[in-house]
Design a protein around this motif. Structure first.
Motif, short mmCIF file in Angstrom:
data_model
loop_
_atom_site.label_atom_id
_atom_site.label_comp_id
_atom_site.label_asym_id
_atom_site.label_seq_id
_atom_site.Cartn_x
_atom_site.Cartn_y
_atom_site.Cartn_z
N ALA A 171 31.59 46.32 50.03
CA ALA A 171 33.02 46.62 50.18
C ALA A 171 33.78 45.36 50.59
O ALA A 171 34.88 45.09 50.07
CB ALA A 171 33.22 47.72 51.21
N GLN A 172 33.21 44.59 51.51
CA GLN A 172 33.87 43.36 51.94
C GLN A 172 33.95 42.35 50.79
O GLN A 172 34.95 41.65 50.63
CB GLN A 172 33.12 42.75 53.12
CG GLN A 172 33.30 43.52 54.41
CD GLN A 172 32.47 42.94 55.54
OE1 GLN A 172 31.67 42.02 55.36
NE2 GLN A 172 32.64 43.50 56.74
N ALA A 173 32.89 42.28 49.98
CA ALA A 173 32.90 41.37 48.83
C ALA A 173 33.97 41.78 47.83
O ALA A 173 34.66 40.92 47.27
CB ALA A 173 31.53 41.34 48.17
N ALA A 174 34.13 43.07 47.60
CA ALA A 174 35.17 43.55 46.68
C ALA A 174 36.55 43.21 47.22
O ALA A 174 37.43 42.76 46.48
CB ALA A 174 35.02 45.05 46.47
N LYS A 175 36.73 43.40 48.52
CA LYS A 175 38.02 43.08 49.16
C LYS A 175 38.29 41.57 49.06
O LYS A 175 39.40 41.15 48.72
CB LYS A 175 38.00 43.52 50.62
CG LYS A 175 39.29 43.30 51.36
CD LYS A 175 39.20 43.77 52.80
CE LYS A 175 40.46 43.48 53.57
NZ LYS A 175 40.35 43.88 54.97
N PHE A 176 37.27 40.77 49.33
CA PHE A 176 37.41 39.32 49.24
C PHE A 176 37.74 38.90 47.81
O PHE A 176 38.58 38.02 47.60
CB PHE A 176 36.12 38.64 49.72
CG PHE A 176 36.15 37.15 49.64
CD1 PHE A 176 36.93 36.41 50.51
CD2 PHE A 176 35.39 36.47 48.69
CE1 PHE A 176 36.97 35.03 50.43
CE2 PHE A 176 35.42 35.10 48.61
CZ PHE A 176 36.22 34.38 49.48
N SER A 177 37.08 39.52 46.85
CA SER A 177 37.35 39.20 45.44
C SER A 177 38.80 39.51 45.08
O SER A 177 39.47 38.72 44.41
CB SER A 177 36.40 39.99 44.55
OG SER A 177 36.68 39.75 43.19
N THR A 192 40.99 36.96 46.65
CA THR A 192 40.86 35.70 45.93
C THR A 192 41.69 35.73 44.65
O THR A 192 42.38 34.75 44.33
CB THR A 192 39.37 35.43 45.59
OG1 THR A 192 38.63 35.39 46.81
CG2 THR A 192 39.20 34.12 44.87
N GLN A 193 41.66 36.84 43.94
CA GLN A 193 42.45 36.97 42.72
C GLN A 193 43.95 36.87 43.04
O GLN A 193 44.70 36.23 42.30
CB GLN A 193 42.15 38.30 42.01
CG GLN A 193 40.76 38.38 41.41
CD GLN A 193 40.54 37.34 40.34
OE1 GLN A 193 41.42 37.02 39.57
NE2 GLN A 193 39.34 36.78 40.31
N GLN A 194 44.36 37.49 44.15
CA GLN A 194 45.77 37.40 44.54
C GLN A 194 46.15 35.96 44.87
O GLN A 194 47.23 35.48 44.47
CB GLN A 194 46.04 38.32 45.73
CG GLN A 194 45.99 39.79 45.39
CD GLN A 194 46.07 40.68 46.62
OE1 GLN A 194 45.85 40.24 47.75
NE2 GLN A 194 46.41 41.94 46.42
N TRP A 195 45.29 35.27 45.61
CA TRP A 195 45.56 33.88 45.94
C TRP A 195 45.62 33.03 44.68
O TRP A 195 46.48 32.14 44.56
CB TRP A 195 44.50 33.32 46.89
CG TRP A 195 44.80 33.61 48.32
CD1 TRP A 195 44.20 34.53 49.12
CD2 TRP A 195 45.79 32.98 49.13
NE1 TRP A 195 44.77 34.52 50.36
CE2 TRP A 195 45.74 33.57 50.41
CE3 TRP A 195 46.72 31.97 48.90
CZ2 TRP A 195 46.59 33.19 51.44
CZ3 TRP A 195 47.56 31.60 49.93
CH2 TRP A 195 47.49 32.20 51.18
N MET A 196 44.72 33.28 43.74
CA MET A 196 44.73 32.51 42.49
C MET A 196 46.04 32.75 41.73
O MET A 196 46.61 31.82 41.15
CB MET A 196 43.52 32.88 41.64
CG MET A 196 42.22 32.32 42.19
SD MET A 196 40.76 32.80 41.26
CE MET A 196 41.09 32.08 39.67
N GLY A 197 46.52 33.99 41.75
CA GLY A 197 47.80 34.28 41.11
C GLY A 197 48.95 33.54 41.78
O GLY A 197 49.81 32.96 41.10
N CYS A 198 48.95 33.55 43.10
CA CYS A 198 50.00 32.82 43.84
C CYS A 198 49.94 31.33 43.58
O CYS A 198 50.97 30.68 43.37
CB CYS A 198 49.87 33.09 45.35
SG CYS A 198 50.33 34.76 45.83
#
Length: 106
Positions: free
Chosen positions: A45-51, A54-60
């Motif tokens: 669950a933590q890995a999914a949240k981190f992923s 990470t995708q949101q940060w990459m978008g920003c």
């Protein structure tokens, strides 16, 4: 006969003790397995949240990078425009200080 009965009773107690010992080990292994599985689910669950983060940060970061490129393009456009205006201004100054072209009457 008496010793035989005692031996059977002792063997039965020994057998029960051994079975209890083995069962205790199995129960402990089962509990450990349950804990490991729970921790694995938590990590998943933590890995999914981190992923997702990470995708949101990459978008920003991608949007920020694009904005910087556009800003650089605009800055280059402004410099080019400034240079062209300066060129026209210099040409007009030279024309004004040089006076009217030869052969032209006012």
């Amino acid at each position: 006969e008496k010793h035989r009965g005692e031996a059977t009773l002792l063997a039965s107690k020994l057998s029960d003790t051994l079975v209890d010992s083995v069962n205790a080990g199995v129960a402990e292994a089962f509990q450990t397995q349950k804990v490991v599985e729970q921790e694995a689910r938590s990590l998943q669950a933590q890995a999914a949240k981190f992923s997702k983060q990470t995708q949101q940060w990459m978008g920003c970061i991608g949007a920020f990078d694009q904005a910087l490129k556009e800003l650089g393009d605009f800055e280059n456009y402004v410099r080019t425009l400034e240079w062209e205006i300066q060129t026209v201004s210099d040409a007009l100054e030279r024309a004004a200080t040089a006076g009217p072209p030869e052969g032209e009457n006012q």
